[in-house]
Design an enzyme around this catalytic site. Structure first.
Site, short mmCIF file in Angstrom:
data_model
loop_
_atom_site.label_atom_id
_atom_site.label_comp_id
_atom_site.label_asym_id
_atom_site.label_seq_id
_atom_site.Cartn_x
_atom_site.Cartn_y
_atom_site.Cartn_z
CG ASN A 49 -0.34 -0.19 2.44
OD1 ASN A 49 0.80 -0.85 2.71
ND2 ASN A 49 -1.22 0.31 3.58
CD GLU A 74 2.09 -0.06 10.32
OE1 GLU A 74 0.87 -0.79 10.30
OE2 GLU A 74 2.62 0.45 9.55
CB CYS A 97 -2.01 0.22 8.31
SG CYS A 97 -0.84 1.27 8.49
CD GLU A 137 8.49 0.70 11.16
OE1 GLU A 137 9.21 0.02 10.89
OE2 GLU A 137 7.34 1.24 10.69
#
Length: 492
Positions: free
Chosen positions: A165, A265, A299, A473
């Protein structure tokens, strides 16, 4: 051998398109000759093929990264800073080409693709500056003849797994930190969007990243054996993954065999709450930015939209009016506002969610079906009267559907929002300062957007709680790629 379709790309610098994997500074094909076909999700046209790498190639890439770490790990922070800044400059210089690659293989609009490249490049800039700030510390000793000093050293070889994505940004968010820390990397990009990763490898070479520091292994049918090797190899000291929760759990289990450091993640299913004291027009704008970015394939996009009953009708009508003006189409068309979904599986999942909600009494205000013809297009959709038990409120949809569920009280909606195994991001709109603090603290997520639908940039700690992942992150994410070492100086 991998095949090419050079005419379809239309780049100013055609040499950015690579049809081979990148191992130890060399462009290589699969030893068994297998390939992966990559298509444009908007047109179904073939973009070309990349190698179907297997276990042997994965081992070679890991070995190359291990060998390169011996020297890269000893470079100075300033040297790494300068190379990363060169990398950043090259990404800016080739912005149009890199964005076009993203659009062609992922489908998102060219405007969004340019935004992704800028976002992607920002991680290189951010971590270049972080490289020179990996400070150690002196810890006072209770003994007069001992001095305690803590230094930070790179973890070593890092295995990186990224999703389709954000074909570029999900790589640099990990790779930038790894390189800045002094680590080397083996990257497995998604088979749907490998060309962005390979273009970044080419730019890394031009930026002066030494051979073996970055390695890219493309694979699809061999993903299980390649993934297992990347997680279980004793040469690899850290695993970083972005993707679904089930895959995250599988990789986490493999990495546990050697107790590697892990950053994950995983899935989202973000709640988006509109309270009765919100600025409804701003809430609609936030929902559009949050829900429909990338055609709903992010997400952190809103998945469960809860609207307080007294403003429900107003919000629903205004949102439907805005969504009705969207234009779905090829991302290269300047008039397109929203591109396709990534493939037919994505279309099937969104369709299943819509049909489930309608079967439970939901009403389709706009959209609700796939677009006939070529490409994986689904009409941007708004559903009202979606019950709390519908699939939209249970599973992450990953599509352009705003499913609206009504609520009455603050306590009720917090319970609904937290009724999930995952907790990546959450959003809400309210002009009550007390409520803003209460709800922000109560939501069981790693990131909260209050009165905004956009939260992502390089300087913030990106990550979730519960089954949405481990670690962070961006921001000080370089720490995830460093080990602390105590040196106790005695005999003083």
């Amino acid at each position: 051998m991998a095949s090419t379709n050079a005419n379809i790309w239309g780049l100013q610098d055609p040499s950015l398109i690579k049809y081979q994997s990148y191992i130890d500074g060399q462009w290589v094909s699969a030893k068994e000759g297998g390939t992966i076909l990559v298509t444009n999700p908007a047109t179904d046209e073939e973009l070309g093929t990349v190698p179907e790498m297997g276990l042997e190639e994965a081992k070679s890439a890991i070995a190359a990264a291990g060998k390169a770490f011996a020297s890269w790990g000893k470079t100075t922070a300033r040297q790494r800073h300068d190379i990363l800044m060169k990398f950043y400059s090259l990404m800016q210089e080739h912005n149009d080409d890199l964005a076009r690659i993203i659009t062609l293989e992922n489908g998102k609009t060219l405007t969004e693709a340019k935004g992704e490249n800028a976002y992607s490049a920002s991680f290189m800039e951010w971590y270049a500056e972080e490289a020179v700030r990996t400070y150690g510390e002196h810890i006072p000793s209770p003994f007069t003849n001992i001095r305690n000093v803590v230094i930070k050293q790179p973890v070593g070889v890092v295995a990186i797994f990224t999703p389709w994505n954000f074909p570029s940004a999900m790589i640099t968010r990990k790779l930038g930190a790894a390189l800045a820390a002094g680590c080397t990397a083996v990257i497995k990009p998604p088979p749907e969007t490998p060309f962005s990763a390979l273009a970044l490898a080419e730019l890394s070479r031009r930026a002066g990243v030494p051979d073996g520091v970055i390695n890219i292994v493309t694979t699809q049918k061999n993903v299980i054996e390649v993934g297992r090797e990347m997680c279980e190899s004793k040469i690899v000291r850290k695993v970083s993954f972005t993707g679904s929760t089930p895959v995250a759990k599988s990789l986490y289990g493999m990495a546990a065999s050697t107790l590697k450091k892990v950053s994950i993640e995983a899935g989202g299913n973000a709640p988006f709450i509109v309270f009765d004291d919100a600025d409804i027009d701003k809430a609609v704008e936030g929902a559009i930015a949050c829900k429909f970015r990338g055609s709903g394939q992010t997400c952190v996009c809103a998945n469960r939209i809860y609207v307080q009953s007294s403003v429900y009708a107003d919000f629903a009508s205004k949102l439907a009016e805005k969504v009705a003006a969207f234009k779905v189409g090829n991302g290269l068309d300047e008039t397109t506002t929203h591109g396709p979904l990534i493939h037919e599986k994505a279309i099937s999942k969104v369709t299943r969610h819509v049909e489930d909600a309608v079967s439970r009494g939901a009403q389709v205000l706009i959209g609700g079906k796939r677009v006939d013809g070529v490409g994986a297009f689904f009409t941007p959709t708004v559903l009202s009267e979606v019950p709390a038990g519908a699939l939209f409120n249970v599973e992450e949809t990953f599509g352009p559907v705003a499913a609206l569920t009504k609520f009455e009280t603050e306590e009720e909606v917090i319970a609904l929002a937290n009724d999930a195994d995952v907790g990546l991001a959450g959003y809400f709109f309210s002009r009550d300062v007390g409520r803003v603090w209460r709800v922000a603290e109560a939501l069981e997520v790693g990131m909260v957007g209050t009165n905004t639908g956009l939260i992502s940039h390089a300087t913030i700690p990106f990550g979730g709680v519960k089954e949405s992942g481990i670690g962070r992150e961006g921001s000080h994410g370089i720490e995830e790629y460093l080990n602390q070492k105590l040196i106790a100086f005695g005999g003083i």
